[in-house]
Motif scaffolding. Structure first.
Motif, mmCIF file in Angstrom:
data_model
loop_
_atom_site.group_PDB
_atom_site.id
_atom_site.type_symbol
_atom_site.label_atom_id
_atom_site.label_comp_id
_atom_site.label_asym_id
_atom_site.label_seq_id
_atom_site.Cartn_x
_atom_site.Cartn_y
_atom_site.Cartn_z
ATOM 1 N N ASP A 88 0.806 -1.225 0.000
ATOM 2 C CA ASP A 88 0.000 0.000 0.000
ATOM 3 C C ASP A 88 0.837 1.272 0.000
ATOM 4 O O ASP A 88 0.465 2.288 0.602
ATOM 5 C CB ASP A 88 -0.957 0.006 1.201
ATOM 6 N N VAL A 89 1.985 1.249 -0.667
ATOM 7 C CA VAL A 89 2.834 2.434 -0.762
ATOM 8 C C VAL A 89 2.123 3.516 -1.566
ATOM 9 O O VAL A 89 1.691 3.278 -2.700
ATOM 10 C CB VAL A 89 4.190 2.069 -1.406
ATOM 11 N N THR A 90 2.002 4.715 -0.982
ATOM 12 C CA THR A 90 1.281 5.805 -1.648
ATOM 13 C C THR A 90 2.146 7.032 -1.917
ATOM 14 O O THR A 90 1.617 8.055 -2.354
ATOM 15 C CB THR A 90 0.046 6.224 -0.826
ATOM 16 N N SER A 91 3.441 6.933 -1.657
ATOM 17 C CA SER A 91 4.356 8.002 -2.075
ATOM 18 C C SER A 91 5.781 7.471 -2.044
ATOM 19 O O SER A 91 6.101 6.537 -1.296
ATOM 20 C CB SER A 91 4.228 9.245 -1.172
ATOM 21 N N TRP B 23 1.229 7.918 -7.930
ATOM 22 C CA TRP B 23 1.536 8.448 -6.601
ATOM 23 C C TRP B 23 2.695 9.429 -6.684
ATOM 24 O O TRP B 23 3.553 9.323 -7.567
ATOM 25 C CB TRP B 23 1.872 7.321 -5.633
ATOM 26 N N PRO B 24 2.768 10.396 -5.787
ATOM 27 C CA PRO B 24 3.796 11.439 -5.869
ATOM 28 C C PRO B 24 5.197 10.940 -5.483
ATOM 29 O O PRO B 24 5.344 9.946 -4.766
ATOM 30 C CB PRO B 24 3.305 12.483 -4.864
ATOM 31 N N SER C 46 1.205 8.982 8.396
ATOM 32 C CA SER C 46 -0.032 8.193 8.376
ATOM 33 C C SER C 46 -0.247 7.491 7.042
ATOM 34 O O SER C 46 -1.390 7.199 6.657
ATOM 35 C CB SER C 46 -1.230 9.098 8.669
ATOM 36 N N GLU C 47 0.839 7.214 6.322
ATOM 37 C CA GLU C 47 0.723 6.492 5.064
ATOM 38 C C GLU C 47 1.916 5.559 4.917
ATOM 39 O O GLU C 47 2.914 5.674 5.631
ATOM 40 C CB GLU C 47 0.677 7.465 3.873
ATOM 41 N N SER C 48 1.793 4.612 3.992
ATOM 42 C CA SER C 48 2.896 3.714 3.673
ATOM 43 C C SER C 48 3.720 4.327 2.548
ATOM 44 O O SER C 48 3.159 4.847 1.575
ATOM 45 C CB SER C 48 2.374 2.332 3.262
ATOM 46 N N VAL C 49 5.042 4.276 2.693
ATOM 47 C CA VAL C 49 5.931 4.969 1.764
ATOM 48 C C VAL C 49 7.120 4.080 1.417
ATOM 49 O O VAL C 49 7.414 3.111 2.116
ATOM 50 C CB VAL C 49 6.447 6.298 2.370
ATOM 51 N N VAL C 50 7.803 4.437 0.341
ATOM 52 C CA VAL C 50 9.082 3.828 0.019
ATOM 53 C C VAL C 50 10.151 4.903 0.097
ATOM 54 O O VAL C 50 9.954 6.037 -0.347
ATOM 55 C CB VAL C 50 9.071 3.158 -1.375
ATOM 56 N N LEU C 51 11.285 4.557 0.703
ATOM 57 C CA LEU C 51 12.448 5.439 0.802
ATOM 58 C C LEU C 51 13.587 4.756 0.065
ATOM 59 O O LEU C 51 14.028 3.669 0.470
ATOM 60 C CB LEU C 51 12.812 5.681 2.265
#
Length: 290
Positions: A187-190, A212-213, A241-246
């Protein structure tokens, strides 16, 4: 000849809040075996276990899910004599979780939300009851911070220009493409990435596919990284409050992981450490390769 390879499968323990205080778990009934179990199924040839888990839940229940913390894999002997290895995750439904319109078929004839206590007796197999017990303390919704090392890039020695512009090789581009369904499963959204070309190219297929941005940081590049800058970025994402990738580089990864308070995973190019967290606290981690 050695032992035959295990049959690989994947699935999920999908949960939701119940009408009372007791949570509910999604179970399926298979008429062929007259058993109750979690939605799961075999991996397609070349398919990643993460992708298979999401696909199988959708095919068997009609529900779209995103994965939470992983659970202990199951391994047991089948009637054929071969062993089956099943990877499991906790999961939550994205969108409508109503199963009343499910159409029975020869493989799955009943899909039902079952109260947790009832599920412990409804499940047919002891190993499923063990998995359910493991899932209970992990059922609350978490977010994922996916720490990703950029995919395979051109060698430093063969690149005479600014190192920040060093691109991916063909293998790296293929790795980046394979990351798309894996990041979606969590559920990555950014995307938050080093501004260096090889990192931007690694997340590009995902953001191009999903819309997604993306946010670029010089502070995550090899040239611009500082402990203070990396810690500030990681802390903000961990408490978000979101799932992200770094996405970053091998020399920067120890600082990122230290800021998260997790061991250095020794990520290979294109590999990712999925850090599941809740309210700023790390709940679980898992290492996955594209």
């Amino acid at each position: 000849m050695g032992e035959p390879r295990d049959v690989r499968a994947a699935g999920a323990v999908v949960t939701r809040k119940g009408g009372s205080k007791e949570p509910q778990v999604l179970l399926v009934h298979r008429p062929k075996y007259d058993d109750w179990s979690f939605p799961k199924g075999k991996l397609d040839p070349g398919e990643h276990e993460v992708t298979a888990a999401v696909r199988e839940v959708a095919e068997e229940t009609g529900l779209d899910v995103r994965l939470g913390p992983p659970l202990t894999s199951q391994r047991y002997r089948m009637l054929s004599g071969r062993y089956k290895h099943v990877d499991y995750w906790t999961a939550k439904v994205i969108g409508n979780d109503d199963v009343s319109r499910y159409r029975p078929n020869d493989e799955i004839d009943v899909v039902e939300w079952v109260p947790w206590t009832a599920a412990t007796t409804r499940l047919t197999y002891p190993h499923d009851r063990e998995t359910l017990a493991e899932a209970r303390p992990l059922r609350r919704r978490t977010h994922a911070l996916v720490v990703l090392r950029h995919a395979k890039a051109r060698s430093r020695g063969g690149w005479k220009k600014d190192d920040r512009l060093r691109p991916l090789v063909q293998l790296g581009e293929a790795q980046a493409e394979r990351l798309v369904p894996l990041l979606a499963a969590f559920d990555v959204t950014s995307a938050h990435t080093s501004s260096s070309t090889r990192c931007v190219q690694t997340v590009r297929p995902y953001v191009d596919t999903t819309g997604w941005p993306t946010k670029l940081y010089d502070e995550l590049s090899e040239e611009g990284a500082s402990v203070e800058g990396v810690v500030e970025i990681v802390d903000a994402l961990l408490h978000g409050s979101e799932s992200v990738v770094l996405c970053t580089h091998r020399p920067v990864l120890p600082t990122v992981l230290d800021a998260l308070g997790v061991p250095d995973a020794g990520l290979e190019p294109g590999a990712m450490l999925v850090v599941h967290h809740r309210k700023g606290r790390v709940v679980a981690t898992e290492l996955r390769r594209a």
